[in-house]
Design an enzyme around this catalytic site. Sequence first.
Site, PDB file in Angstrom:
ATOM      1  N   GLN A 125     -22.016  -0.023  47.872  1.00  0.00           N
ATOM      2  CA  GLN A 125     -22.531  -0.237  49.315  1.00  0.00           C
ATOM      3  C   GLN A 125     -23.484   0.864  49.695  1.00  0.00           C
ATOM      4  O   GLN A 125     -22.923   1.876  50.016  1.00  0.00           O
ATOM      5  CB  GLN A 125     -21.271  -0.613  50.240  1.00  0.00           C
ATOM      6  N   ASP A 131     -19.805  -4.917  61.957  1.00  0.00           N
ATOM      7  CA  ASP A 131     -19.140  -4.365  60.911  1.00  0.00           C
ATOM      8  C   ASP A 131     -19.275  -2.720  61.142  1.00  0.00           C
ATOM      9  O   ASP A 131     -20.469  -2.446  60.649  1.00  0.00           O
ATOM     10  CB  ASP A 131     -19.308  -4.733  59.537  1.00  0.00           C
ATOM     11  N   GLU A 146     -16.383  -3.422  65.565  1.00  0.00           N
ATOM     12  CA  GLU A 146     -15.561  -3.037  64.815  1.00  0.00           C
ATOM     13  C   GLU A 146     -15.518  -1.699  64.565  1.00  0.00           C
ATOM     14  O   GLU A 146     -16.238  -1.048  63.866  1.00  0.00           O
ATOM     15  CB  GLU A 146     -15.407  -3.741  63.344  1.00  0.00           C
ATOM     16  N   ASP A 156      -8.301  -5.581  57.051  1.00  0.00           N
ATOM     17  CA  ASP A 156      -7.981  -4.228  56.253  1.00  0.00           C
ATOM     18  C   ASP A 156      -6.689  -3.674  56.555  1.00  0.00           C
ATOM     19  O   ASP A 156      -5.733  -4.293  57.153  1.00  0.00           O
ATOM     20  CB  ASP A 156      -8.745  -3.553  57.142  1.00  0.00           C
TER      21      ASP A 156
END
Length: 653
Positions: free
Chosen positions: A271, A303, A345, A410
């Site tokens: 990522q 995100d 988030e 999560d």
Amino acid sequence: MPELSPRGVAVPRRRLSHSVLVDADAIREAIPVLRPGGDAFDVELGVRFAEHFPTLHRLFRDLYGHLPEGLAALVAVVDLAVTTWRERPEALKDVDRSRSANPAWFQSNTMLAGVCYVDRYGGSIEGIRRQIPYFVELGLTVLHLMPLFASPEGNDDGGYAVSSYRDVDPGIGTMEELAGLARDLREVGISLEVDLIFNHTSNEHEWARHAVAGDVVDGVNYEDFYLIFPDRTLPDAYERTTREIFPDDHPGSFIQLPDGRWIWATFYHFQWDLNYANPEVFRAMAGEMLFLANQGVGIFRMDAVAFMWKQLGTACESLPQVHLLLQAFNALLSIAAPGVVLKSEAIVHPDEVVSYISPQECPLSYNPLQMALTWEALATRDASMLNQALERRHNLPEGTAWINYVRSHDDIGWTFADEDAAELGINGFEHRRFLNRFYVGREPGSFARGVPFQDNPRTGDCRITGTTAALTGIEAGDPGGVDRAVLAYSLALSTGGIPLLYLGDEVAQLNDPSYVTRPEEADDSRWVHRPFYPAQAYAARGDRTTPSGQVFSALTRLIALRKRTPELGGGRLWPFHTGLRSVVAFQRPGWTDDLPRVLVLANVGDDGVHVPAERFAGFDRVAHELITATDVALRDGVYLRPHGVVWLHVTPR
Ligand code: GLC
């Protein structure tokens, strides 16, 4: 001090480029639909442009004003906004209009969000569509579908490594099906929420491939889309002040490319963080966001917002520019798709969490503090920290709301402020260690069956995974398990904002330890609490002799009750002091201060407690307990059984 560019060259801060000082009139000149009086003029769009362009312009000037290409990017994003609105389906424009007319829509006590994985919960988008009757039965008004975009098999971080924002993962459906699902949901009053994973892309995203190859396509230099460094000089310098996020995967914030260069990767090595200092990146991501908005997405979960801007010598988290970026995305939506709302988030220090919340930035935000302290209170049987947080950190600015949740896909991180803990005589570091031991079942008196996540022996950092049923004791067969699960959700359902249900929790879904047998999941313990659709638990939901039936009947009762109780909408919350450590207590005022309120009392202790009569002196003598639908004489005080919850409708004297 000169800024260091990713390539390691010192770039002096240039003066604001005058070209970015282009004004609204120049843009109107270039884009006829914005020109009042002209044949093509679109009044609705024109009004919104007049209102929001100055903001967008200011933000662009602050972010990109020193770059010659800043202006081109600004004009390009306005152009995108105009095209988006012009192409926006009429039904979505209607949503825009109704939400604009009632900006408090998400504050209603009728709101309820649910979250699930498309593949795991429904098998496919079509499978999720077939669940719509159940979502309606539950009372959902928002459905958050976990990342559903194309992402590489294996290296996908549960979908958070996106290789194309315009394609749905072919294993679960197509973009047309997603748009169709959004339409079907809308028809029954459910708004579709998806993630906008914009801090990073998968290393297999087209942009990433071009970046590594050094491609310039249509004048766009993709190498500047990411943060690539020729050697360790700058990575070492940055890492002096950054934190390790996924240390089990790789140390630090960078990974090495096969050609020896280093690239920024905050999360998994596959990522790669985008370089938002490049206005081209903003433009590109704005395009993806607006494309999705026109597919019918009503809420974007933003995100990992904290990490979007990097600056040497800082933690590279929650920098001021991150806020400018979010505000710019928001301003853009206000022009192009004004009904769409951003939810942040930010699972960070409570002071930072609130810094993202405003009508101009993210009107919605997860409430990680309440979530973590709910678990803290259940473990310690002491509500002091949670009450302190509710008293001090709960109330939000007008026009914004918390997403109150019990758990997510999560881990649970203990994100409370050490300063707050210290005031209660609690050492934050030691307390986190205790909580970690507790939730993995290593403390005497623990009822939890959690699993450690990203256990970092070097820093002592660790987080917890596990379903609600696993963490509350249902899985371990603890007699208080069901009541604890109901208590935890009763708080999410009564503290205001939008309560969020992790689908499966309502039928007491247990952990799924089988992830360890799947190589691509084995190293990420979060998969333990992302189980597949629990058909058996759902089948048992009508059977009150099972935990599934008990949790389901209690939660559905609370949900229905919330929908009938306007005081539980909005977000205002006042403290209430019982003098008892094990009791979570707060008041939810109605629309004005002298109207009846809901007084919530929840006992996290394993013993029954009695809240004495004098504590209720400010209220009329008889209260109505909403959950049991009985009247309560407050002159006798109120008894709370172990893990018991009451929602008292009280009238101030
Ligand atoms: C967010 C997601 C998490 C993911 C991370 C990287 O925190 O919730 O699941 O691993 O971002 O995208």
